[in-house]
Design a protein around this motif. Sequence first.
Motif, short mmCIF file in Angstrom:
data_model
loop_
_atom_site.label_atom_id
_atom_site.label_comp_id
_atom_site.label_asym_id
_atom_site.label_seq_id
_atom_site.Cartn_x
_atom_site.Cartn_y
_atom_site.Cartn_z
N ASP A 205 -9.07 75.46 -66.21
CA ASP A 205 -9.71 76.77 -66.34
C ASP A 205 -9.16 77.80 -65.37
OD1 ASP A 205 -10.99 75.01 -64.41
OD2 ASP A 205 -12.32 76.70 -64.01
N LYS A 206 -8.39 77.34 -64.37
CA LYS A 206 -7.82 78.30 -63.41
C LYS A 206 -6.34 78.53 -63.67
CE LYS A 206 -11.07 76.98 -59.81
NZ LYS A 206 -11.58 75.73 -60.41
N GLU A 291 -8.81 92.30 -64.17
CA GLU A 291 -8.65 90.97 -64.77
C GLU A 291 -8.66 91.08 -66.29
OE1 GLU A 291 -10.93 86.63 -64.46
OE2 GLU A 291 -11.79 88.43 -63.54
N THR A 518 -0.96 86.63 -59.31
CA THR A 518 -0.50 85.28 -59.65
C THR A 518 0.47 84.74 -58.60
OG1 THR A 518 1.03 86.43 -61.12
CG2 THR A 518 -0.83 85.33 -62.15
N VAL A 538 -5.39 75.99 -54.75
CA VAL A 538 -5.90 77.09 -55.57
C VAL A 538 -7.37 76.89 -55.86
CG1 VAL A 538 -5.75 78.11 -57.88
CG2 VAL A 538 -3.67 77.61 -56.60
N ALA A 539 -8.15 77.95 -55.69
CA ALA A 539 -9.58 77.88 -56.00
C ALA A 539 -10.00 79.00 -56.95
CB ALA A 539 -10.39 77.95 -54.72
N ASP A 540 -8.99 79.72 -57.48
CA ASP A 540 -9.29 80.93 -58.21
C ASP A 540 -8.18 81.18 -59.23
OD1 ASP A 540 -9.39 84.12 -58.37
OD2 ASP A 540 -11.28 83.38 -57.55
N ARG A 541 -8.52 81.92 -60.32
CA ARG A 541 -7.48 82.28 -61.29
C ARG A 541 -6.53 83.33 -60.72
NH1 ARG A 541 -11.08 83.14 -66.58
NH2 ARG A 541 -11.58 80.93 -66.85
N ALA A 542 -6.96 84.03 -59.72
CA ALA A 542 -6.13 85.08 -59.13
C ALA A 542 -5.94 84.79 -57.65
CB ALA A 542 -6.80 86.43 -59.34
N PRO A 543 -5.11 83.79 -57.32
CA PRO A 543 -5.03 83.34 -55.92
C PRO A 543 -4.57 84.43 -54.95
CG PRO A 543 -3.56 82.05 -57.35
CD PRO A 543 -4.27 83.02 -58.22
N ALA A 546 -7.45 86.78 -54.13
CA ALA A 546 -8.40 86.19 -53.18
C ALA A 546 -7.82 86.11 -51.78
CB ALA A 546 -8.80 84.80 -53.67
N THR A 547 -6.51 85.80 -51.68
CA THR A 547 -5.85 85.67 -50.38
C THR A 547 -4.52 86.45 -50.41
OG1 THR A 547 -6.69 83.40 -50.42
CG2 THR A 547 -5.21 83.97 -48.61
#
Lengths: 841, 120
Positions: A205-206, A291, A518, A538-543, A546-547
């Motif tokens: 899902d990510k 997004e 990405t 990775v913890a997100d679809r948009a790493p 987030a970081t």
Amino acid sequence: MTDSRATNPSPPSPLRLHKQLDAVWGTPPGWERLKAVNHNIVGRRFIVTAFVFFAIGGVLAMLIRAQLATPRSAFAGPEIYNQLFTMHGTVMMFLFAIPMFEGLAMYLLPKLLGARDMAFPRLSAYGYWCYLFGGAMLIASLFAGVAPDSGWFMYTPLSSRTHTPGINADVWLLGVTFVEISALSAAIEIIVTILKLRAPGMSLDKMPLFAWYLLVTAFMMLFGFPPLILGSILLETERAFGFPFFDPTRGGDPLLWQHLFWLFGHPEVYIIFLPAAGAVSTILPVLARREIIGYTWIVVAVVALAFLSFGLWVHHMFTVGIPHLALAFFSSASTAVAVPTAIQIFAWIGTLMAGRPQLKVPMLYLLGFFSVFVVGGLTGVMLAIVPFNWQVHDTHFVVAHLHYVLVGGFVFPMLAAAYYWLPHFTGRRPRYDLGVPTFWLIFIGFNLTFLVMHWTGLMGMPRRVYTYAPDAGWTWLNLVSSIGGFMMAMGFALFAADMFLQARFGRRGARNPWNAPTLDWATPTPPPSYNFASLPSVADRAPLAATPDLGVKLAAGNGYLGFVRDGRLETLGVDMVSGRINQVIRLPSPTLLPLVSALATGSFFVALLFKLYTLAPIAFVAAIATLLLWTRTTGARADSGPVAIGHGEAALPQSESPAAPARQAMGLALAADATAYLSLVFGLLFLWVVAPNWPPPELFQPGIAVSALAILGSVVAALAGQQAALPGSLASGTRREGWLALAIAGNGLALIAWVLLLAAVPDPARHGYAASVFALLTYTALHAAFGILFAAYGIRRSRSGFVSAARALDIAVLAPWHSFTLALTGVTLLLLHGLPMAMGS
Amino acid sequence: MTVRTTIGTRLAVAGLAGGFCVWAVCFTALYAVLSVGCAWNWQEVSLGGLSALRLGLIAIWLAHVVLLVWLFAVLRRQPAESASAPAAIFLRRAGLAATAAAFCAILWLGLTLHTTQICA
């Protein structure tokens, strides 16, 4: 996975880490570049080579337009014109579109997924050389005046020996099959890479949407290309040895070729479109500064589109005399496929509406894509309706439609992708001085060329005619079309100049000029050979959203594998669904072997082309032998248990992991194999049901004893292969090698039976039935022969110390082969025994 | 991840492609039976005023419709625990949507069974 036995080395300084990694992952310059297997180099080679072929295809298009600009033109005669349009289609479909997407996938996928390379880098390099040599073979035929001239679809009987006595059709059949090795190898590699080589934490899902698109496309290639390859082999066999698969006077049928070709040919359109749509789904949200809307719906739409696209192929054959109800089935699927396509378009439009779009050059091309592709899609729905299709079949309306779909659906997004990712390739800041006029030249030129073709088509101008009468009423429309074509060509020339100038003279820029979320933009630009100095979690679809400083942190070695272990090239493997780390994958160093294997493979195809049938088997054996040499540097001779991966964690090396990529690759290869076999079965059943001059003059009656021998041998081989891979057998060298020896014996028995059966087949040149039976038996016999080879390989690996209870990969990866061969044995014998009974009833 | 949720996730992955696999099998079966039936004149055999071939095609289609409904129900009944992880939630949702889309596609395909002559 953690383990106290594995010691995590402390990361060196960023500069030292870079030097260590570069020494291991880098490819030396000069002649050493021939050894390159790194995805950055191979991906770039694919892209540049595809663009060269695109230029050649474009020149051919200009020659076509020059010929059609005026009526009764003496520019090119019919023989040359036939070669021009055949090669234009062939080059654009097989040498440009597919390889361009393969190259982009190879270059980008590891970066998007947070890995250091593709799963099988040597396979990438081998695929590239096959593509280059196969493409060169096709282009060389053009200069020699013996280029294929039966259309890019090679319809029989036009392409049969009677009507094409020269080697023109052989060049196509063998050259394209050679090139398609690269497509199949890329398909397997892309699937395994996406499912196994993602960053830790990147659950399905990510995953970036681009990866979803490429995953689905690769599966389509896996099932779409085998029918074409099988069809090409059958047609070449007919041309070379007179086996009448497509000759209606001897129980064959030209429609069988059309079915096999379009079983590949229509999914091919979506195989080309989907990666481009993946690029759109990646670029558009970045330029819209939000997004993407409907991630889940887009994934579902792409899956739906892939399946539906396999139910459309007969809409290319609406006029061949198929029952009306069957036409309705295919018309249904042809209209239905518009729905998932529309879902994606609405998601993109919604994202634009909800975001704050920036009208930069990539966006300009995306808008061009929208307008052109939607027109192509709408005319596609028109063509899906049977009565309308009958009216415009084989006219320039269809030419206009397919160019709106393919140029709109692939070329415009690829141009957007070129401008979007050029800073990544070069590390230079994007400039738009030439980009805007280039866009308008291409956009206006394209519409001038092809919009008017709808009219010429509706006025009755047929496709593939080298000239027309002055009083046909098509003159000025064709002239406009040709002027537009040349304008578009100028646009592409300007595009090439723009790319060169930006790459050569652009100013150095910071990474991630688009503020993209990405992982591809977390690498330095241009990227180093290893992509990431340490691997992200990775913890997100948009790493990157987030970081934002993730790239800097990774370069400092703060991620996983931020060190070099024993000079090895290492990346992480994860669970397919959850993205949890489950292995450390060791990748190969630069080597000449892929090039050598491709040369041997090329020799096989060239030998067939020039009818050197004694040389061909030697080249084939040489190709297999060189491919086996690849294994010399894989595997481990001792159990290591979990090894450190950083962050105090450890994971099993791939040689000890039950989820090693090679196992999945074998499963995928067998899926493609099964598709080719089922295409052959379909061929036999199709001829039986539809072809004229059936039943055959002589039926094949396989002996019961010989058939029983084939079954016995295959059952023994399958059981022995499975037993060898069981933990109890793996623990003992004698036991596992004993089982493998039994697998050799079983396959040997089966092979003897197949040879005896082959000797009893009636003359295959007499009838399509005998030819099909001969092909089925040969196909199954080849599997038994390879079973012997693979079991012997297992014994050799076992004796060389590469196998233990923990290191099961070499044995386990080949066990399914024997089971698959058993399945083929069952189906083949069922058909051989059952069909004569059915025909006799 | 528990054994139960692993099974649930696998079923969800199957759901993503399973529905359209049913559609593909239905499509292939309809085309194959139609081709064989037309070759051997099954359309001339009458059963209750309808041609045996058309009835056979409708039966094949209905069987696949039922199969799709069953698949959708199985996916919907996935244990709640499997929905605890985001990947499982995504796969379950996508699987249900894909199966529903396949259901629409098979209904659209079924409409053709009543529209035209069979073997003309």
